[in-house]
Design a protein around this motif. Structure first.
Motif, PDB file in Angstrom:
ATOM      1  N   ASP A   1      -7.081  27.878 -46.679  1.00 19.55           N
ATOM      2  CA  ASP A   1      -7.837  27.190 -47.729  1.00 19.55           C
ATOM      3  C   ASP A   1      -8.725  26.078 -47.156  1.00 19.55           C
ATOM      4  N   ALA A   2      -8.958  26.112 -45.843  1.00 17.81           N
ATOM      5  CA  ALA A   2      -9.757  25.063 -45.198  1.00 17.81           C
ATOM      6  C   ALA A   2     -11.193  25.085 -45.700  1.00 17.81           C
ATOM      7  N   THR A   3     -11.777  23.899 -45.799  1.00 18.59           N
ATOM      8  CA  THR A   3     -13.175  23.772 -46.189  1.00 18.59           C
ATOM      9  C   THR A   3     -14.063  23.882 -44.954  1.00 18.59           C
ATOM     10  N   MET A   4     -15.381  23.934 -45.214  1.00 18.36           N
ATOM     11  CA  MET A   4     -16.323  23.998 -44.106  1.00 18.36           C
ATOM     12  C   MET A   4     -16.241  22.737 -43.263  1.00 18.36           C
ATOM     13  N   GLU A   5     -15.952  21.625 -43.906  1.00 19.76           N
ATOM     14  CA  GLU A   5     -15.781  20.373 -43.171  1.00 19.76           C
ATOM     15  C   GLU A   5     -14.581  20.451 -42.232  1.00 19.76           C
ATOM     16  N   ASP A   6     -13.482  21.048 -42.708  1.00 17.74           N
ATOM     17  CA  ASP A   6     -12.295  21.227 -41.853  1.00 17.74           C
ATOM     18  C   ASP A   6     -12.612  22.135 -40.671  1.00 17.74           C
ATOM     19  N   VAL A   7     -13.362  23.197 -40.953  1.00 15.45           N
ATOM     20  CA  VAL A   7     -13.725  24.140 -39.888  1.00 15.45           C
ATOM     21  C   VAL A   7     -14.606  23.462 -38.852  1.00 15.45           C
ATOM     22  N   ASN A   8     -15.584  22.678 -39.295  1.00 13.34           N
ATOM     23  CA  ASN A   8     -16.458  21.964 -38.350  1.00 13.34           C
ATOM     24  C   ASN A   8     -15.666  20.992 -37.490  1.00 13.34           C
TER      25      ASN A   8
ATOM     26  N   LEU B   1     -16.195  32.257 -39.668  1.00 10.86           N
ATOM     27  CA  LEU B   1     -15.771  31.401 -40.776  1.00 10.86           C
ATOM     28  C   LEU B   1     -16.968  30.756 -41.468  1.00 10.86           C
ATOM     29  N   LYS B   2     -17.979  30.417 -40.712  1.00 12.26           N
ATOM     30  CA  LYS B   2     -19.171  29.824 -41.309  1.00 12.26           C
ATOM     31  C   LYS B   2     -19.820  30.799 -42.283  1.00 12.26           C
ATOM     32  N   GLU B   3     -19.953  32.055 -41.854  1.00 12.38           N
ATOM     33  CA  GLU B   3     -20.531  33.066 -42.740  1.00 12.38           C
ATOM     34  C   GLU B   3     -19.611  33.340 -43.929  1.00 12.38           C
ATOM     35  N   HIS B   4     -18.307  33.355 -43.669  1.00 12.20           N
ATOM     36  CA  HIS B   4     -17.342  33.637 -44.736  1.00 12.20           C
ATOM     37  C   HIS B   4     -17.360  32.545 -45.806  1.00 12.20           C
ATOM     38  N   LEU B   5     -17.413  31.283 -45.392  1.00  9.51           N
ATOM     39  CA  LEU B   5     -17.366  30.179 -46.349  1.00  9.51           C
ATOM     40  C   LEU B   5     -18.704  29.967 -47.053  1.00  9.51           C
TER      41      LEU B   5
END
Length: 683
Positions: free
Chosen positions: A650-657, A676-680
C-alpha cells in the motif's frame, strides 16, 4: 490512572457520597460490556445476579458444539512480553472473573486472597472445562529476545510444544494493545509466528489484544496487523482484554479494596474481561480441526529454505571470489605480456653480404688479390698448377677475342697460313726441363683476316678435348668440320687478368668458386632474454590457471543455478501453502530488527556484541538479496518490485521515491522503481 483513581476514592467519607460518586463507573462498565461483547446471550448485570452465573453462561453460549465434553486445543503465540501467560491465567479464572462481574458481589473482593487470584494459573498446561467445552491451553515460547539474533530457538521450542498435541483448533496471536508503533520487534515476531501457519489457518486464527478493554482503547495499528499476518482479521476474530487484577492488586496494596467506588470499578473491569474471554471461548468452539503436524512440516520446509539459501549464498560468494581472482589473473597476464613485449628485443639481427667459397667439381682460376672475389675462369681447361707464370695462358688473360666464320677448308688454310705452333711452359731447376708445357698455334706477326686486324701472338681459341688450355693446336684446327665459328684472342696484355684486372701473380687454381650471399647475424642480450623467458613462462602459467578458474566458475554457476531452482521450488511451496505469502518479508524483518539493536548498541563498550550484530546484518542482507533474485522468477512484476524496494503493497509514490533514494540503485532496483512508478501513476 489506577493510583489517581484510588487517591480520589480516599476522599470519600460516607456511603452516600461514595454511592453518588460510584454510580457512574457501574453505568460505564455496563456500557463497556455492551460495546465489547457482540456475542448473543452475554449476561447483563441483572442476569449475573443469578447465583450460578458460570453455569448459566455455558448454557447460553456453548449450545450445539461438536459432541459433548469435546476437547479443543488452543495454542498461544506471540512476542515476549505481549501477555500470553497472563491471558492463559485469565482463561482458567474465567468463572471467577465472570462471577465478580456481578455488582452484587462487589464486597467479595475484600475477602479474596492473593493466593486465590494466582492458584488457578499455577499449571497453565492443564485442561480448562467450560461446561461441555474442554480447552487444552498451550503457551509457547515468546519471540523477541534482547539481542534480536536468536530466532531459531523460539521456533524450535514452538514446534516441540506442538509436536505431541494432535489436532489443533485455535491459534491465538497475542499482541500488546498498548503498542502504538509497529516496531521491528513486533513485525519480526508476527512474521516468525505466521511462518509456521499454513494457509488454512485463517479459519483458526484469533488475535488477542492485551492491556486494552475495547478497540477504542487499543493503540495497535490494525492495518499493520493485517499486513503482518498477510490477511484481513475480521472484527469477530479480534479479542480485547485488560487485566482486572492489576487494579485489584493496587487497591490491595493501598488498602482501598473496601471503598465502594473501587469495588464498582473492579466489577466493571471484570465484566469487560469476562466479555472478552467469553467471545474468545465461543469463537474457539466454532473452529475446525487443524493437524498439528503441519507446524513441523512448515518448520522443516523453512529450515530447508534457509539451508538452501545459505548454500546459494555460498556458491554466489564462491563465484564472486573466483571472479575477483580471475580479474587479478587477467591483470597479471596483461602485465606479464607487457614485460614479454618489452623484452622481446633481446636478440638484435644484423643483415649483410659476404663472399663464400663453394665447392666445385673442377678447379677454376681464382684471384687472391686483397678484396678480390672474382671467378676469373671457372672450370679452367689448363692442368691444375701452382706456378704463377702459367696463368698468362689462362683464358682469363685473353683480350680482344673476336669470332671469325670459316666456311670451308680454304678459309681454314688461309687462317693457318698466319700461325705456327709453339711450345709454352716454364723451366724448373737446373735441368731446364719444362713442366706442364703445351703446344699452341700463335700468329707469326700481325695480320688481317676477313676484314679484321689482329696483332702478333694471337691465338685460336677452341674449347674441348682437342684443345689444351683453350688454345688450339694445328691438329685441332685441321679436325674441324665446316662451316664453323672460331675465336681469335689478342694477347696484347697477357700479364693482366681481363676478368678482375689483377696481375697473373695473384691467381691460383682451386676446386671452388666465389659466391656472394646475404647473411644475418644475431646478437643476444642474455639478461633481457632471461627476462623474456620468465615473462613467457609466467604468461603460460597464468593462462593455464585462468582456464582452471573459468572451469570452476562454470561449475559454481551451474551449481548455483541448480540450487536456485531448488530454492524457487521450495519458496513457491512455502508461499502457496502458508499463511505468510512473502518469504522475503521474514528476512527483511529479521534484518530490520538486528539493525535496530545495532543502532542501540553502537555506543556500547562490548565490541564483540557490536561485531556480532554487524555480521548478522550483513549475513541477513546477503540472504535477502539471494532470495529476492530467486523470487523474481515466481512473482509478477509489481510484486517483485515491491520486494526489491522493500516497501509495503500500500506504499505511496512518496514512499517508493524515498526507498529508491535510500537504496544502492543497481540495475534491478532501477527496473523495480520504473515498474512501481508506472503502476502507481497509470494503474
Amino acid at each position: 490512572e489506577i493510583s489517581a483513581y484510588l487517591q480520589g476514592c480516599a476522599e470519600l467519607e460516607c456511603g452516600n457520597q461514595a454511592e453518588a460518586h460510584g454510580a457512574q463507573p457501574v453505568r460505564e462498565a455496563e456500557q463497556v460490556v455492551g460495546r465489547v461483547s457482540p456475542l448473543p446471550g452475554l449476561p447483563s448485570a441483572v442476569e449475573l445476579e443469578a447465583p450460578d452465573a458460570f453455569v448459566q453462561w455455558c448454557s447460553d453460549n456453548l449450545v450445539g458444539i461438536r459432541g459433548n465434553q469435546e476437547e479443543f486445543t488452543v495454542v498461544l503465540l506471540g512476542q515476549t512480553g505481549a501477555g500470553k501467560t497472563l491471558f492463559s491465567k485469565f482463561m482458567f479464572l474465567f468463572d471467577t472473573i465472570l462471577r465478580h462481574g456481578d455488582p452484587n458481589l462487589a464486597p467479595d473482593f475484600c475477602r479474596l486472597e492473593n493466593q486465590q487470584m494466582e492458584e488457578a494459573a499455577a499449571d497453565p498446561g492443564r485442561t480448562l472445562t467450560l461446561g461441555p467445552l474442554k480447552l487444552r491451553i498451550v503457551d509457547t515460547p515468546g519471540f523477541g529476545g534482547l539481542n534480536g539474533l536468536e530466532v531459531e530457538e523460539p521456533l524450535k521450542g514452538i514446534v516441540d510444544c506442538l509436536r505431541p498435541l494432535g489436532p489443533v483448533h485455535a491459534i491465538g496471536l497475542v499482541v500488546n494493545g498498548r503498542e502504538s508503533i509497529m516496531t521491528s520487534a513486533i513485525k519480526c515476531a508476527l512474521t516468525e509466528v505466521c511462518s509456521l501457519l499454513p494457509s488454512t489457518a485463517r479459519e483458526n486464527v484469533l488475535v488477542v489484544f492485551t492491556n486494552c478493554s475495547t478497540e477504542t482503547h487499543c493503540n495497535f495499528r490494525q492495518q499493520g496487523l493485517s499486513e503482518a499476518v498477510h490477511h484481513t482479521v475480521t472484527p469477530d476474530r479480534k479479542i480485547y482484554i485488560d487485566n482486572p487484577y492489576s487494579l485489584w492488586k493496587n487497591a490491595m496494596a493501598q488498602d482501598r479494596v473496601g471503598a465502594l467506588a473501587v469495588q464498582q470499578k473492579l466489577v466493571a473491569g471484570c465484566r469487560a474481561a469476562a466479555a472478552g474471554l467469553g467471545k474468545f471461548f465461543v469463537q474457539v468452539s466454532q473452529m475446525p480441526r487443524m493437524d498439528s503436524d503441519v507446524f513441523e512440516s512448515r518448520y522443516r520446509l523453512r529450515k530447508a529454505i534457509e539451508l538452501n539459501t545459505v548454500e546459494c549464498l555460498q556458491q554466489h560468494r564462491n563465484v564472486q571470489d573466483l571472479q575477483r581472482l580471475l580479474h587479478q589473473m587477467n591483470s597479471e597476464i596483461r602485465e606479464a605480456q607487457t614485460e614479454e613485449a618489452a623484452a622481446s628485443g633481446f636478440a638484435k639481427h644484423f643483415h649483410g653480404e659476404r663472399w663464400e667459397l663453394k665447392d666445385a667439381a673442377r678447379h677454376g682460376t681464382l684471384c687472391s688479390a686483397p678484396g678480390c672475389h672474382s671467378n676469373c675462369h671457372g672450370s679452367c681447361q689448363m692442368d691444375k698448377t701452382t706456378e704463377r707464370e702459367k696463368f698468362k695462358w689462362c683464358t682469363a688473360f685473353r683480350y680482344k677475342c673476336r669470332n671469325v666464320h670459316l666456311e670451308d677448308v680454304q678459309d681454314r688454310d688461309d687462317l693457318l697460313h698466319h700461325f705456327e705452333e709453339q711450345r709454352f711452359g716454364l723451366s724448373i731447376g737446373d735441368s731446364n726441363k719444362l713442366d706442364g708445357s703445351f703446344v699452341a698455334l700463335t700468329s707469326i706477326a700481325g695480320f688481317r683476316f676477313k676484314g679484321m686486324d689482329f696483332t702478333d701472338d694471337a691465338g685460336i681459341v677452341l674449347d674441348g678435348p682437342i684443345s689444351r688450355g683453350g688454345w688450339a693446336t694445328r691438329q685441332a684446327v685441321l679436325a674441324l668440320r665446316f662451316p664453323i665459328t672460331v675465336s681469335i684472342g689478342d694477347h696484347t696484355q697477357k700479364e693482366i687478368c681481363r676478368q678482375c684486372g689483377h696481375s697473373y701473380k695473384f691467381h691460383y687454381h682451386h676446386e671452388a668458386y666465389w659466391e656472394k650471399n646475404i647473411y644475418t647475424q644475431v646478437i643476444v642480450d642474455e639478461a633481457m632474454q632471461a627476462e623474456y623467458d620468465r615473462a613467457v613462462d609466467l604468461v603460460a602459467k597464468k593462462a593455464a590457471a585462468k582456464t582452471v578458474i573459468d572451469t570452476e566458475i562454470s561449475k559454481c554457476t551451474e551449481q548455483q543455478q541448480q540450487l536456485g531452482a531448488q530454492l524457487v521450488h521450495r519458496v513457491r511451496e512455502f508461499q502457496e501453502t502458508g499463511l505468510l505469502r512473502d518469504y522475503a518479508l521474514l528476512l527483511q524483518n529479521q534484518r530490520d530488527l538486528v539493525q535496530e539493536h545495532l543502532g542501540c548498541s553502537n555506543q556500547s563498550t562490548n565490541t564483540e556484541n557490536v561485531q556480532a550484530l554487524q555480521q548478522a546484518v550483513y549475513e541477513l542482507s546477503q540472504q535477502l538479496e539471494i532470495v529476492k533474485r530467486s523470487l523474481a522468477q515466481i512473482k509478477d512484476k509489481v510484486d517483485w518490485a515491491y520486494v526489491m524496494l522493500e516497501v509495503e503493497p500500500d506504499a505511496t509514490m512518496e514512499d517508493v521515491n524515498r526507498a529508491y533514494l535510500q537504496s544502492d540503485r543497481d540495475e534491478e532496483i532501477e527496473a523495480a522503481f520504473v515498474i512501481l512508478k508506472e503502476h502507481l501513476q497509470f494503474g
